[in-house]
Design an enzyme around this catalytic site. Structure first.
Site, PDB file in Angstrom:
ATOM      1  N   ASP A   1       0.854  -1.181   0.000  1.00 24.83           N
ATOM      2  CA  ASP A   1       0.000   0.000   0.000  1.00 24.83           C
ATOM      3  C   ASP A   1       0.896   1.238   0.000  1.00 24.83           C
ATOM      4  O   ASP A   1       1.860   1.303   0.757  1.00 24.83           O
ATOM      5  CB  ASP A   1      -0.857  -0.009   1.267  1.00 24.83           C
ATOM      6  CG  ASP A   1      -2.274   0.422   0.998  1.00 24.83           C
ATOM      7  OD1 ASP A   1      -2.455   1.533   0.454  1.00 24.83           O
ATOM      8  OD2 ASP A   1      -3.206  -0.342   1.323  1.00 24.83           O
TER       9      ASP A   1
ATOM     10  N   ASP B   1      -3.062   4.728  -2.253  1.00 24.10           N
ATOM     11  CA  ASP B   1      -4.106   5.195  -1.356  1.00 24.10           C
ATOM     12  C   ASP B   1      -4.512   6.643  -1.597  1.00 24.10           C
ATOM     13  O   ASP B   1      -3.645   7.513  -1.749  1.00 24.10           O
ATOM     14  CB  ASP B   1      -3.547   5.078   0.076  1.00 24.10           C
ATOM     15  CG  ASP B   1      -4.551   5.416   1.138  1.00 24.10           C
ATOM     16  OD1 ASP B   1      -5.453   4.610   1.357  1.00 24.10           O
ATOM     17  OD2 ASP B   1      -4.432   6.496   1.750  1.00 24.10           O
TER      18      ASP B   1
ATOM     19  N   GLU C   1      -6.532   4.152  -5.866  1.00 30.76           N
ATOM     20  CA  GLU C   1      -7.823   4.362  -5.205  1.00 30.76           C
ATOM     21  C   GLU C   1      -8.325   5.723  -5.666  1.00 30.76           C
ATOM     22  O   GLU C   1      -7.944   6.750  -5.114  1.00 30.76           O
ATOM     23  CB  GLU C   1      -7.664   4.334  -3.681  1.00 30.76           C
ATOM     24  CG  GLU C   1      -9.019   4.393  -2.984  1.00 30.76           C
ATOM     25  CD  GLU C   1      -8.961   4.797  -1.510  1.00 30.76           C
ATOM     26  OE1 GLU C   1      -9.858   4.418  -0.773  1.00 30.76           O
ATOM     27  OE2 GLU C   1      -8.021   5.517  -1.114  1.00 30.76           O
TER      28      GLU C   1
ATOM     29  N   HIS D   1     -11.330  -3.263   2.727  1.00 27.52           N
ATOM     30  CA  HIS D   1     -11.238  -2.959   4.166  1.00 27.52           C
ATOM     31  C   HIS D   1     -11.974  -1.684   4.560  1.00 27.52           C
ATOM     32  O   HIS D   1     -12.014  -1.342   5.732  1.00 27.52           O
ATOM     33  CB  HIS D   1      -9.759  -2.836   4.541  1.00 27.52           C
ATOM     34  CG  HIS D   1      -9.117  -1.637   3.912  1.00 27.52           C
ATOM     35  ND1 HIS D   1      -8.932  -1.538   2.538  1.00 27.52           N
ATOM     36  CD2 HIS D   1      -8.672  -0.474   4.429  1.00 27.52           C
ATOM     37  CE1 HIS D   1      -8.385  -0.368   2.268  1.00 27.52           C
ATOM     38  NE2 HIS D   1      -8.221   0.296   3.388  1.00 27.52           N
ATOM     39  N   ASP D   2     -12.522  -0.959   3.597  1.00 35.51           N
ATOM     40  CA  ASP D   2     -13.262   0.273   3.891  1.00 35.51           C
ATOM     41  C   ASP D   2     -14.760   0.104   3.687  1.00 35.51           C
ATOM     42  O   ASP D   2     -15.517   1.067   3.804  1.00 35.51           O
ATOM     43  CB  ASP D   2     -12.811   1.403   2.944  1.00 35.51           C
ATOM     44  CG  ASP D   2     -11.395   1.857   3.209  1.00 35.51           C
ATOM     45  OD1 ASP D   2     -10.942   1.772   4.365  1.00 35.51           O
ATOM     46  OD2 ASP D   2     -10.737   2.304   2.247  1.00 35.51           O
TER      47      ASP D   2
HETATM   48  C1  GLC Z   1      -8.020   5.130   2.010  1.00 35.63           C
HETATM   49  C2  GLC Z   1      -7.879   3.850   2.785  1.00 35.63           C
HETATM   50  C3  GLC Z   1      -8.558   4.023   4.105  1.00 35.63           C
HETATM   51  C4  GLC Z   1      -7.889   5.152   4.846  1.00 35.63           C
HETATM   52  C5  GLC Z   1      -7.800   6.412   3.994  1.00 35.63           C
HETATM   53  C6  GLC Z   1      -6.788   7.376   4.544  1.00 35.63           C
HETATM   54  O1  GLC Z   1      -9.333   5.436   1.711  1.00 35.63           O
HETATM   55  O2  GLC Z   1      -8.379   2.779   2.059  1.00 35.63           O
HETATM   56  O3  GLC Z   1      -8.567   2.859   4.878  1.00 35.63           O
HETATM   57  O4  GLC Z   1      -8.590   5.429   6.010  1.00 35.63           O
HETATM   58  O5  GLC Z   1      -7.398   6.172   2.670  1.00 35.63           O
HETATM   59  O6  GLC Z   1      -5.494   6.889   4.334  1.00 35.63           O
END
Ligand code: GLC
Ligand code: CA
Length: 559
Positions: A99, A200, A257, A329-330
């Site tokens: 990540d 991310d 993402e 995971h979100d």
């Molecule tokens: C992304 C991650 C999430 C995190 C956020 C801040 O959305 O997937 O889990 O809280 O970024 O890093």
């Protein structure tokens, strides 16, 4: 013809290390725990794993707040453990994707500590620092985890920007020195032999030129970051530079993402000359969500799900590859979110699995998805660890919901639904740890676990193995990977069906979300032409009227 890339035919698997497997009994999953389960991943058939952050972190946001990019957090193990994982994964031909969290770091990173010591010095320029203007914060943006994006630096009249938690100060990408240090770090990791990175929150790295106010969208007087990002341009310069300096020379895989790509920009992101190899398709995850908060969200129906998938498939055709998910995971667990209640059984879970997995793009399986792990029901906010859930709980109460109603909302959307420990077996703590798990398991671990499914040819786990097998099968691989998605019967409620049209080969995927038998007619699909490859309930009935699908049946076949 699309240029072929080494990663196109892969199947990826996301590991949330904290909850995967605990090797030393402290209740927290770790890197040796992943290494110990590589053979399991091989047995499932995946060839690439994305591991959520394991870097040194105070863990305000579960490792997405990094204090040192070059160190492994002791709860997860050591750098030697990481090297061993890379080596053993490589032996099994499993690529490791880490990540990359570079929109922000932790407030405990040395860069930030130095910035606090001297906000006007070199390190102050690593962050976005502003002072109040006439007693007011520089602008009214709302952080993703609630409250304003500005926080006062300890002992000074400077404020720093954090679009996530206040322990996650945003890095200033406008500063070329910061970019250099980030690229250096990325290359250091890629040189170790990573297959690539999941990137991310990357769409947040470019802020509008001015910190200005936007119209408030809640009573708190703040406005959603979505509005802010929609008014931002120029991110491409950063992303192109990052690609050229890091991923490209390493031929690394990169998946972004990206929630807020603008219309018409898809090609810039994932076309042949795109910034990334791929980006996640979040269309169905955001369907029904509201700027007011989780309590105001509408749960997508199977028809919404279908529409979202097809819109994304059409949008992407001829451009590149989405990475397809039903959860991460979100997000809540996909089977709990997209399947109607009465369909949340093994047959229904296979239906959803086949429909999403066979779409064009790169399938990602989130740990436990292959077992059909479900949302957990949280009785009180004390059982929830996730900072975003805690914020949303407050938003519910402020909107007038009772604590019980608020918990219902939180149970539906909490990120902790996906973060409960992996259910390896029906033993104490699901075989995840010999200690006390950091987050309580889903109570259903005695019914839903790997041990019980592993040797059952009818299990969901076996079904995922077959789906992955089909993606690799030399006979169908080209169609499964490159074939165009052609939706059919789009107007038929409760039915989701599409062709994957390859060169000289056509595969039909058709599923019935309802409980009742349904007759479907598709041109060219009849008894003579259809040959079943995989289903969750035997052969479909085909006769002169068409194809009959039982309730919750899904079929994949060549026509
Ligand atoms: C992304 C991650 C999430 C995190 C956020 C801040 O959305 O997937 O889990 O809280 O970024 O890093
Ligand atoms: Ca551990």
């Amino acid at each position: 013809m699309m240029k072929k890339e080494w990663w196109h035919g892969k199947t990826a698997y996301q590991i949330y290390p904290k909850s995967f497997y605990d090797s030393n009994g402290d209740g927290i999953g770790d890197i040796p725990g992943i290494t110990a389960k590589l053979d399991y991943l091989k047995e499932l058939g995946v060839d690439m794993v994305w591991i959520s952050p394991v870097y040194l972190s105070p863990c305000a946001d579960q490792g997405y707040d990094i204090a040192d990019y070059y160190q492994i957090d002791p709860v997860f193990g050591t750098m030697e453990d990481m090297d061993e994982l890379l080596e053993k994964a490589k032996k099994r031909e499993i690529g490791v994707v880490m990540d990359l969290v570079v929109n922000h770091c932790s407030d405990e990173h040395e860069w930030f500590k130095k910035a606090c010591e001297d906000p006007e010095g070199e390190y102050g320029k690593y962050f976005y620092l502003e002072k109040k203007k006439e007693g007011k914060l520089p602008c009214n943006w709302r952080s993703y985890f609630g409250g304003p994006v500005w926080e006062q630096m300890p002992g000074s009249d400077w404020y720093y920007l954090h679009v996530f938690h206040k322990k996650q100060p945003d890095l200033n990408w406008e500063n070329p020195v910061v970019r250099e240090r980030i690229y250096e770090m990325i290359n250091w990791w890629l040189d170790k032999g990573l297959a690539g990175f999941r990137i991310d929150a990357i769409i947040n790295i470019k802020k509008p030129q001015m910190f200005k106010d936007y119209p408030p969208d809640r009573e708190d007087g703040l406005c959603d970051m979505g509005t802010v990002l929609a008014d931002t341009s120029g991110i491409g310069d950063f992303l192109r530079e990052m690609r050229d300096r890091t991923f490209r020379p390493h031929e690394a895989f990169s998946v972004g993402e990206v929630f807020n790509a603008k219309d018409g920009e898809l090609g810039d992101f994932v076309g042949e000359e795109g910034y990334f190899s791929s980006i996640f398709d979040f269309r169905q995850t955001v369907e029904g969500k509201s700027v007011d908060g989780w309590y105001a969200a509408r749960i997508p129906t199977p028809d919404d799900y279908k529409r979202c998938c097809f819109e994304s498939q059409r949008e992407m055709e001829g451009t590149g590859f989405y990475s397809n998910i039903i959860e991460n995971h979100d997000e809540p667990r996909g089977v709990s979110h997209y399947l109607p209640k009465e369909a949340r059984n093994s047959k229904g879970k296979k239906l959803l699995a086949a429909l999403y997995f066979m779409l064009k793009g790169l399938p990602f399986i989130y740990q436990g998805q292959e077992l059909g792990m479900e949302n957990r029901c949280f009785a009180s906010i004390d059982e929830v660890d996730d900072i975003s859930s805690r914020d949303e709980y407050q938003v519910c109460l402020e909107a007038g919901l009772s604590p019980a109603e608020a918990m219902e909302v939180v149970s539906r959307y909490s990120r902790d639904n996906a973060r409960t420990p992996f259910q390896w077996s029906g033993e104490e703590n699901g075989g995840f740890t010999t200690g006390k798990p950091w987050l309580g398991l889903n109570e259903n671990y005695r019914e839903i676990n790997l041990e019980q499914q592993r040797n059952d040819p009818d299990s969901l786990f076996a079904f995922y193995q077959k789906l992955i097998g089909l993606r690799k099968d030399p006979e169908y691989r080209d169609t499964v990977v490159y074939g165009k998605t052609e939706p059919v019967l789009e107007e038929e409620s409760g039915i989701m069906a599409y062709f994957r049209q390859g060169e000289g080969q056509r595969i039909l995927v058709a599923g019935n979300f309802g409980q009742e038998e349904r007759l479907i007619r598709i041109d060219g699909v009849d008894k003579g032409s259809f040959r079943l490859l995989l289903s969750n309930g035997g052969e479909p009935v085909l006769d002169e009227r068409g194809m009959v699908l039982e309730g919750l049946q899904v079929v994949i076949g060549v026509v």
